[in-house]
Design a protein around this motif. Structure first.
Motif, PDB file in Angstrom:
ATOM      1  N   ASP A 126     -12.347 -15.525 -22.826  1.00  0.00           N
ATOM      2  CA  ASP A 126     -12.023 -14.268 -23.999  1.00  0.00           C
ATOM      3  C   ASP A 126     -12.123 -12.985 -23.075  1.00  0.00           C
ATOM      4  OD1 ASP A 126     -12.165 -16.413 -25.532  1.00  0.00           O
ATOM      5  OD2 ASP A 126     -14.364 -16.270 -25.995  1.00  0.00           O
ATOM      6  N   LEU A 127     -13.035 -12.890 -22.095  1.00  0.00           N
ATOM      7  CA  LEU A 127     -12.819 -11.510 -21.553  1.00  0.00           C
ATOM      8  C   LEU A 127     -11.362 -11.198 -20.961  1.00  0.00           C
ATOM      9  CD1 LEU A 127     -14.655  -9.053 -20.907  1.00  0.00           C
ATOM     10  CD2 LEU A 127     -15.135 -10.163 -18.706  1.00  0.00           C
ATOM     11  N   ALA A 129      -8.691 -12.360 -21.809  1.00  0.00           N
ATOM     12  CA  ALA A 129      -7.478 -12.062 -22.935  1.00  0.00           C
ATOM     13  C   ALA A 129      -7.697 -10.799 -23.339  1.00  0.00           C
ATOM     14  CB  ALA A 129      -7.612 -13.208 -23.926  1.00  0.00           C
ATOM     15  N   SER A 130      -8.989 -10.114 -23.600  1.00  0.00           N
ATOM     16  CA  SER A 130      -8.970  -9.029 -24.009  1.00  0.00           C
ATOM     17  C   SER A 130      -8.605  -7.756 -23.252  1.00  0.00           C
ATOM     18  CB  SER A 130     -10.422  -8.763 -24.455  1.00  0.00           C
ATOM     19  OG  SER A 130     -11.324  -8.790 -23.222  1.00  0.00           O
ATOM     20  N   ALA A 131      -8.248  -7.837 -22.132  1.00  0.00           N
ATOM     21  CA  ALA A 131      -7.756  -6.916 -21.150  1.00  0.00           C
ATOM     22  C   ALA A 131      -6.236  -6.643 -21.430  1.00  0.00           C
ATOM     23  CB  ALA A 131      -8.006  -7.237 -19.869  1.00  0.00           C
ATOM     24  N   PRO A 132      -5.919  -5.527 -22.152  1.00  0.00           N
ATOM     25  CA  PRO A 132      -4.497  -4.956 -22.174  1.00  0.00           C
ATOM     26  C   PRO A 132      -3.726  -4.507 -20.953  1.00  0.00           C
ATOM     27  CG  PRO A 132      -5.827  -3.335 -23.161  1.00  0.00           C
ATOM     28  CD  PRO A 132      -6.668  -4.365 -22.455  1.00  0.00           C
ATOM     29  N   GLU A 136      -7.757  -2.360 -17.195  1.00  0.00           N
ATOM     30  CA  GLU A 136      -8.900  -2.830 -18.037  1.00  0.00           C
ATOM     31  C   GLU A 136      -9.303  -4.404 -17.472  1.00  0.00           C
ATOM     32  OE1 GLU A 136     -10.506  -1.504 -20.314  1.00  0.00           O
ATOM     33  OE2 GLU A 136      -9.761   0.312 -20.392  1.00  0.00           O
ATOM     34  N   CYS A 140     -13.197  -5.312 -16.435  1.00  0.00           N
ATOM     35  CA  CYS A 140     -13.610  -6.687 -16.657  1.00  0.00           C
ATOM     36  C   CYS A 140     -14.246  -7.623 -15.784  1.00  0.00           C
ATOM     37  CB  CYS A 140     -12.653  -7.498 -17.693  1.00  0.00           C
ATOM     38  SG  CYS A 140     -12.138  -6.703 -19.196  1.00  0.00           S
ATOM     39  N   ARG A 237      -4.493 -14.035 -16.478  1.00  0.00           N
ATOM     40  CA  ARG A 237      -4.140 -12.748 -17.173  1.00  0.00           C
ATOM     41  C   ARG A 237      -3.600 -11.681 -16.228  1.00  0.00           C
ATOM     42  NH1 ARG A 237      -2.187 -10.795 -21.569  1.00  0.00           N
ATOM     43  NH2 ARG A 237      -3.015  -8.706 -22.087  1.00  0.00           N
TER      44      ARG A 237
END
Length: 320
Positions: A126-127, A129-132, A136, A140, A237
């Protein structure tokens, strides 16, 4: 030179070693062979005492929960019978082990080890996947506390090179030199990689370099499957954000982790594969790790063929 050198062993006692250069050299050789090649803390940590403290706290917490959950009895129970476990209250489930361990941080460390489980892997997924952006994602990873390798590593080894490059290399994990500088492939194996890139007219400004595991395992050991699975969402990611045209796996470990293949590097290398990413397929190839080539220089001829194939594939992608 006379006197003794005092070394603290396990935080419990001092071991005196004669200050003889021959003895010291033998001791250092032993430490190097065992993988002890750097200092981790200024003060030692008595893990035996820490474990006992954790066990005592768990026992105390369990007894408090059990006493609060015990129903009222029609007659008063004697302390002796309660101590002997004769109470009729239903058993109370223990708190999660990870939470129990995390409740007692080491005295000289800012974070206690965690037990890798599915929840931590899901949190890493989840962490990541949240990085655009790559920046970022790096932030993370810096804030992520779910991998115990972070406790022993000196620096986070995130990446090096050009994020806009069409060529991306992925290794397994950083070594000692990488841990000291915070950059991947900067030791002897990294210097060989630079020469291999130069041989096909490229350099680090033409490629992006990363590892599956961004922290150095102690003693350069192989990362455990749990450590690899925890770090895997971040490299996935990372590849998505770089979105290269050609993906090169340095060694079999990174290819097995990211492609799910089981072949050895001898059978795998030199064969073009596809890596699915963001709705498209990236051309992927595995080749020998530079560290292996330093130990087996005769295999460089095969890696040279692989790098020529990489150069050709980049040319084909540029035309497309």
């Amino acid at each position: 030179m006379t006197g003794v050198v005092k070394l603290r062993a396990g935080g419990s006692h001092l071991q005196q070693i004669p200050n003889d250069p021959r003895h010291l050299e033998a001791l250092l050789d032993f430490y190097a062979g065992a993988g002890v090649d750097c200092f981790l803390q200024d003060d030692p940590v008595d893990w035996v005492a820490l474990t006992r403290a954790q066990a005592a706290q768990r026992a105390q917490a369990g007894s408090q929960v059990a006493s609060s959950a015990q129903p009222q009895q029609p007659r008063q129970q004697s302390p002796a019978s309660a101590f002997q476990g004769q109470a009729t209250a239903p058993p109370v489930p223990a708190a999660p082990i990870a939470a129990q361990i995390g409740a007692v941080p080491p005295a000289s460390m800012g974070q206690a080890p965690v037990l890798p489980d599915r929840e931590i892997i899901a949190a890493a997924r989840d962490l990541a996947a949240s990085a655009p952006t790559l920046d970022e994602l790096r932030n993370c990873l810096s804030a992520f506390e779910g991998c115990n390798l972070k406790l022993t590593a000196k620096k986070l080894v995130f990446a090096d090179g050009n994020p806009e490059a069409k060529l991306m290399f992925v290794g397994e994990a950083p070594g000692r030199d990488e841990d000291l500088q915070g950059l991947p492939f900067v030791g002897r194996s990294g210097q060989l990689l630079d020469r291999m890139l130069a041989a096909i007219g490229l350099d680090r400004s033409s490629a992006y370099i990363a590892n599956v595991v961004p922290w150095r395992p102690p003693g350069n050991r192989t990362p455990t499957p749990q450590e690899t699975e925890i770090c895997k969402p971040f490299i996935l990611r990372q590849i998505e954000l770089v979105n290269p045209d050609v993906l090169v796996f340095l060694g079999a470990a990174s290819a097995k982790t990211l492609l799910g293949v089981q072949d050895g590097i001898r059978k795998m290398r030199g064969r073009w594969m596809t890596y699915p990413c963001k709705g498209r397929e990236i051309s992927a190839i595995a080749t020998y790790h530079p560290a292996y080539l330093l130990r087996s220089p005769l295999e460089k001829r095969l890696s040279w063929r692989d790098f020529l194939a990489i150069k050709q594939k980049l040319g084909e992608k540029a035309v497309d």
